[in-house]
Design an enzyme around this catalytic site. Structure first.
Site, PDB file in Angstrom:
ATOM      1  N   LYS A  53       0.956  -1.256   0.465  1.00  0.00           N
ATOM      2  CA  LYS A  53       0.122   0.399   0.203  1.00  0.00           C
ATOM      3  C   LYS A  53       0.980   1.509   0.066  1.00  0.00           C
ATOM      4  O   LYS A  53       0.394   2.186  -0.503  1.00  0.00           O
ATOM      5  CB  LYS A  53      -0.966   0.089   1.094  1.00  0.00           C
ATOM      6  CG  LYS A  53      -2.005  -1.287   0.828  1.00  0.00           C
ATOM      7  CD  LYS A  53      -3.325  -1.082   1.787  1.00  0.00           C
ATOM      8  CE  LYS A  53      -3.828  -2.532   1.889  1.00  0.00           C
ATOM      9  NZ  LYS A  53      -4.607  -2.871   3.713  1.00  0.00           N
ATOM     10  N   GLN A  97      -4.868  -1.736   9.789  1.00  0.00           N
ATOM     11  CA  GLN A  97      -5.247  -2.575   8.957  1.00  0.00           C
ATOM     12  C   GLN A  97      -5.588  -4.187   9.776  1.00  0.00           C
ATOM     13  O   GLN A  97      -4.760  -3.770  11.098  1.00  0.00           O
ATOM     14  CB  GLN A  97      -3.304  -3.331   8.942  1.00  0.00           C
ATOM     15  CG  GLN A  97      -3.233  -4.754   7.575  1.00  0.00           C
ATOM     16  CD  GLN A  97      -3.631  -4.356   6.465  1.00  0.00           C
ATOM     17  OE1 GLN A  97      -3.728  -3.121   5.953  1.00  0.00           O
ATOM     18  NE2 GLN A  97      -4.310  -5.268   6.000  1.00  0.00           N
ATOM     19  N   ASP A 120     -11.316   2.824   4.021  1.00  0.00           N
ATOM     20  CA  ASP A 120     -11.491   1.621   3.653  1.00  0.00           C
ATOM     21  C   ASP A 120     -12.973   1.191   3.603  1.00  0.00           C
ATOM     22  O   ASP A 120     -13.245   0.179   3.110  1.00  0.00           O
ATOM     23  CB  ASP A 120     -10.794   1.027   4.999  1.00  0.00           C
ATOM     24  CG  ASP A 120      -9.777  -0.113   4.457  1.00  0.00           C
ATOM     25  OD1 ASP A 120      -9.500  -0.924   3.272  1.00  0.00           O
ATOM     26  OD2 ASP A 120      -8.400  -0.614   5.605  1.00  0.00           O
TER      27      ASP A 120
END
Ligand code: GUN
Length: 288
Positions: A53, A97, A120
């Site tokens: 990422k 994450q 997200d």
């Protein structure tokens, strides 16, 4: 019939090129999009995903910041850090994450992220938006699948879609996004009896179950579009999806390979959501 391969790397390259131009536009107006990635603990797969990422951000000019915590960090410290990032004007997107180590309350942590920085799409506000078709940040993996279907001009409206896997990260949002596009959607999961009686009806089959060779050719309708979201490491080191690729590609009309299918799109859509967050902030600053 031999299926056409959907080349996720090529689509990802094209989308990233388009978004690089949008980053350049923002830079010319004095704004550099910024993403903060929080990694708690030392899960090996998460370390790889986070590295990818960050590298992708660098490639298109997004400023990024990785914040690492040991797995025994108190949750309150994680929450304080997210609140500080919420208030930081140089950060437009915040990503925690997953999975979090044992002992953390995932919901509590995700709901601390500002709705405007939830790139997200896991905050309850954005999850709720999936129901009404008005989410601001579509979750990255299903958003990537949608882009792949669009890139091939595959129609969604009125199609029978079967999603195998009911996770919050892929299966459930995927089903809601394709329902919003007026497909007829069925979600199957680990407790589904006789999976094949559902999958055989699918015009578009999206598989995100995490089980190699779950989908065999006899479970797939001739001419179906097969999207394989699975990433499984076999004992011999090979990376495979959830679909028997060699068998199913002789029956499907389109198929995504693993690797090189959905994977490159997940990171790409994170970049898209981050750039869009920065653009939205600039617009609202102008309006306000
Ligand atoms: N873990 C596996 N997939 C994802 C994802 O898309 N986002 C985050 N934050 N964690 C993940």
């Amino acid at each position: 019939m031999v299926a056409k391969l959907i080349d996720g790397r090529a689509v990802a390259r094209k989308v990233r090129g388009e978004y690089k131009l949008r980053v350049d536009q923002l830079l010319s107006q004095g704004v550099r999009p910024g993403l903060a990635v929080i990694l708690v603990g030392d899960d090996a797969a998460s370390q790889v995903y986070v590295r990818n990422k960050i590298r992708a951000c660098d490639e298109i000019g997004i400023h990024s910041q990785t914040i690492r915590f040991a797995s025994d960090t108190p949750q309150s410290q994680l929450i304080d850090t997210i609140q500080a990032l919420n208030a930081d004007p140089s950060i437009h997107g915040i990503l925690v994450q997953l999975p979090l180590p044992k002992g953390f309350e995932m919901g509590r942590v995700l709901e601390t992220i500002s709705q405007d920085k939830d790139v997200d799409g896991f905050h309850l506000y954005n999850v709720g938006g999936l129901i009404t078709g008005s989410t601001v940040f579509p979750p990255c993996t299903p958003y990537g699948v949608q882009k792949l279907l669009e890139s091939e001009g595959i129609p969604i409206e009125g199609q029978n879609v079967v999603v195998v896997g009911a996770s919050n990260i892929v299966g459930k949002p995927m089903a809601l996004m394709l329902t919003a596009k007026e497909a007829t959607v069925c979600i199957c999961h680990a407790k589904t009896r006789d999976l094949a009686q559902f999958t055989i009806l699918a015009d578009i089959l999206v598989v995100a179950a995490g089980r190699p060779n779950l989908i065999l050719p006899q479970m797939v309708k001739t001419g179906a579009v097969v999207i394989d979201v699975g990433i499984n490491r076999l004992p011999d080191g090979r990376l495979v999806g959830d679909v028997d690729f060699d068998g199913v590609r002789l029956k499907a009309s389109y198929i995504t390979p693993v690797p090189g299918g959905v994977g490159p799109m997940t990171v790409t859509m994170l970049l898209c959501n981050t750039v869009q967050a920065a653009e939205r902030r600039l617009l609202s600053a102008r309006a306000g």
